[in-house]
Scaffold this active site. Structure first.
Site, PDB file in Angstrom:
ATOM      1  CG  HIS A  11     -16.166  51.546   5.360  1.00 19.07           C
ATOM      2  ND1 HIS A  11     -17.440  51.849   4.924  1.00 19.07           N
ATOM      3  CD2 HIS A  11     -15.912  52.402   6.385  1.00 19.07           C
ATOM      4  CE1 HIS A  11     -17.915  52.864   5.651  1.00 19.07           C
ATOM      5  NE2 HIS A  11     -17.026  53.214   6.542  1.00 19.07           N
ATOM      6  CD  GLU A  25     -14.196  55.192   6.842  1.00 16.60           C
ATOM      7  OE1 GLU A  25     -14.930  55.662   5.965  1.00 16.60           O
ATOM      8  OE2 GLU A  25     -14.597  54.822   7.965  1.00 16.60           O
ATOM      9  CG  HIS A  85     -16.189  53.456  10.974  1.00 17.87           C
ATOM     10  ND1 HIS A  85     -16.767  53.299   9.747  1.00 17.87           N
ATOM     11  CD2 HIS A  85     -16.555  52.386  11.710  1.00 17.87           C
ATOM     12  CE1 HIS A  85     -17.482  52.183   9.729  1.00 17.87           C
ATOM     13  NE2 HIS A  85     -17.369  51.598  10.918  1.00 17.87           N
ATOM     14  CD  GLU A 149     -16.583  58.001  12.175  1.00 14.06           C
ATOM     15  OE1 GLU A 149     -15.558  58.027  11.454  1.00 14.06           O
ATOM     16  OE2 GLU A 149     -17.707  57.645  11.756  1.00 14.06           O
TER      17      GLU A 149
HETATM   18 ZN    ZN Z   1     -16.726  54.624   8.078  1.00 16.95          ZN
END
Ligand code: ZN
Length: 185
Positions: A11, A25, A85, A149
């Site tokens: 992102h 995030e 992430h 993640e």
């Molecule tokens: Zn993400």
């Protein structure tokens, strides 16, 4: 020749990623990516980060931006691609560490397993596993690519961790040790 590790902080730019429990995030991803890059450089790896600030390199068009991340790693000749992430769920009880690769059974999965061992062993996160996903950065990168993640910002306990600089340092260290278990500098 040192192994070349491309680190993609997920992102950024117009896209903050998931947001919840006071966690944004893109900020968590960036901090862990920068910390990971520093640790790997110190260990003797060659490192390139897609973004070292909130907006660096990020393109306004999401699809073009994702493609740009893989292109940059390909052009650089990276040996490994690590995308960082932070997870989110509609269920606040969802927790744990999760990883994605484009294809199971190859070197990317083996690297992910090495990372999972270090991460869950050090941080006490549950290991949700390594899964196949057709994500642009995984599909378009020419080298073994793993999307990490870190944990669920929608879970109040994991959100506290994700907002902690000390926890993010430990997370970066664990990912670095997982990479080191797989490939020498
Ligand atoms: Zn993400």
């Amino acid at each position: 020749m040192a192994a070349k590790i491309f680190i993609d902080a997920g992102h950024g730019g117009p896209d903050p990623g998931a947001v919840g429990n006071g966690v944004v995030e893109e900020d968590v991803n960036l901090d862990v990516a920068r910390k990971l890059g520093g640790i790997l450089e110190e260990a003797g790896y060659e490192v390139m980060l897609y973004r070292t600030t909130q907006d660096e390199n990020v393109l306004p068009n999401k699809a073009a931006d994702l493609r740009n991340r893989a292109n940059m790693a390909n052009d650089w000749g990276a040996d490994y691609f690590i995308s960082i992430h932070t997870n989110a769920s509609t269920s606040p009880s969802a927790t744990g560490f999760e990883q994605y690769v484009y294809q199971l059974g190859g070197e990317a999965e083996a690297l992910a397993e090495d990372i999972a061992r270090q991460f869950t062993g050090r941080l006490g996160s549950s290991d949700r596993g390594v899964f196949q996903q057709n994500f642009s950065v995984l599909r378009n990168s020419n080298m073994p690519a793993v999307l990490v993640e870190l944990g669920y910002l929608t879970n109040p306990t994991e959100a506290l961790n994700l907002n902690s600089s000390a926890w993010r340092s430990a997370a970066a260290r664990a990912i670095a040790d997982g990479i080191a278990a797989h490939v020498r500098p």
